[in-house]
Scaffold this active site. Structure first.
Site, short mmCIF file in Angstrom:
data_model
loop_
_atom_site.label_atom_id
_atom_site.label_comp_id
_atom_site.label_asym_id
_atom_site.label_seq_id
_atom_site.Cartn_x
_atom_site.Cartn_y
_atom_site.Cartn_z
N HIS A 49 0.87 -1.13 0.05
CA HIS A 49 0.14 0.12 0.12
C HIS A 49 0.91 1.38 0.14
O HIS A 49 1.18 1.61 1.05
CB HIS A 49 -0.59 0.03 1.30
CG HIS A 49 -1.96 1.31 1.09
ND1 HIS A 49 -3.08 0.80 1.79
CD2 HIS A 49 -2.03 2.33 0.60
CE1 HIS A 49 -4.06 1.73 1.44
NE2 HIS A 49 -3.32 2.57 1.04
N GLU A 80 -2.68 -1.58 -3.42
CA GLU A 80 -3.68 -1.04 -2.84
C GLU A 80 -3.29 0.62 -2.66
O GLU A 80 -2.10 0.98 -2.76
CB GLU A 80 -3.81 -1.43 -1.45
CG GLU A 80 -4.16 -3.02 -1.29
CD GLU A 80 -4.01 -3.30 0.30
OE1 GLU A 80 -3.65 -2.42 1.25
OE2 GLU A 80 -4.94 -3.99 0.68
N HIS A 201 -7.69 -6.68 7.05
CA HIS A 201 -7.41 -5.88 7.69
C HIS A 201 -7.60 -6.17 9.11
O HIS A 201 -8.58 -6.68 9.49
CB HIS A 201 -8.37 -4.32 7.61
CG HIS A 201 -7.60 -3.34 8.46
ND1 HIS A 201 -6.80 -2.16 7.71
CD2 HIS A 201 -7.51 -2.82 9.64
CE1 HIS A 201 -6.26 -1.60 8.52
NE2 HIS A 201 -7.00 -1.87 9.85
#
Ligand SMILES: CC(=O)[C@@H](O)[C@H](O)COP(=O)(O)O
Ligand SMILES: NCC(=O)COP(=O)(O)O
Length: 255
Positions: A49, A80, A201
């Site tokens: 990310h 991401e 997550h």
């Protein structure tokens, strides 16, 4: 993507390796070596990310991992980010197997919500189409709301990624079943309209098997924070193998 597990692929998010690396100018711990060790241990993919503030994953990491994964043709690279910020440049440059659109602000502590597609869906549609035209699968980071799956499908997403923080927080708590049912129903709603389902997550070795037993339609879990924390104790190989065992246990009766 090859999948040694019955159904669900493990994509290791290496953000936190980069976070530690960035605290000195020594280049260690190596993000590329972490990814290699995880792939060698059987992880089916690597996730990054690259946030705009480069607090952990930097552009050079993305470039290096993209090249590294070319040597692993049966594994996947998942990038991401917020497509209205810096994500699309990485998608155009690297053409990963998958990109995950996340509605994070530039200085957000961590990802903490999914898309509001009633508000942003039409703005996302051309970016979804662009990524797909480059051969990149698109997943939308979404809260566990069954009714929102139809909209995700309508704007052209290939998959959704269920944001699992509320599941993880409720795990072992009195309200767990009520919270988990939202994920189960959302996953079923997505599967019913042939929308792929990922999840991530705050997943970990304690909650992962339970999650997948209730949501067997999940095609990929992306796990970073807890997995890297575990690897500090166990090493990457043993940690990845333990997470793969947790995934397999979800699909093995009596496990
Ligand atoms: C989208 C999501 O839930 C995570 O993949 C995200 O990458 C976490 O970001 P940090 O590692 O910066 O907390
Ligand atoms: N999309 C979730 C991810 O990549 C890693 O999340 P976490 O395991 O670091 O919470």
């Amino acid at each position: 993507m090859s999948n040694s597990s019955a159904h669900t692929a493990l994509s290791v998010n290496v953000n936190k390796v980069a976070l530690v690396r960035n605290t000195r100018h020594l280049g260690i711990p190596s993000v590329a070596r972490a990814a290699t060790l995880c792939l060698q241990a059987g992880a089916q993919g690597i996730t990054v990310h690259p946030r705009p503030d480069a607090r952990h994953i930097r552009p050079d990491d993305v470039t290096e991992l993209s090249a590294l994964l070319k040597a692993w043709p049966d594994r996947e690279f998942n990038i991401e980010g917020n497509p209205f910020q810096n994500l699309m440049d990485f998608v155009r440059q690297c053409r990963p197997q998958q990109c995950t659109f996340v509605p994070d602000g530039e200085d957000q502590f961590t990802s903490d919500h999914g898309w509001n597609l009633a508000q942003d869906g039409e703005r996302l549609r051309p970016l979804i189409q662009e990524a797909q035209s480059l051969g990149v699968r698109v997943s939308l980071f979404m809260d566990p709301v069954p009714e929102s799956m139809a909209l995700a499908k309508a704007v052209g997403a290939d998959r959704v990624e269920l944001y699992t923080e509320t599941f993880a927080s409720a795990f072992g708590q009195p309200n767990f079943q009520e919270v988990f049912e939202q994920f189960v129903q959302t996953g079923r709603a997505a599967a019913a309209i042939n929308l792929g389902v990922n999840a991530g997550h705050d997943l970990n070795r304690d909650n992962l098997t339970t999650f997948l037993r209730g949501c067997p339609m999940v095609q990929e879990v992306s796990i970073g924070h807890a997995l890297v924390a575990d690897a500090l104790e166990l090493g990457y190989a043993a940690t990845v193998q333990d997470y793969l065992r947790c995934i397999d246990a979800a699909f093995t009766t009596g496990a």
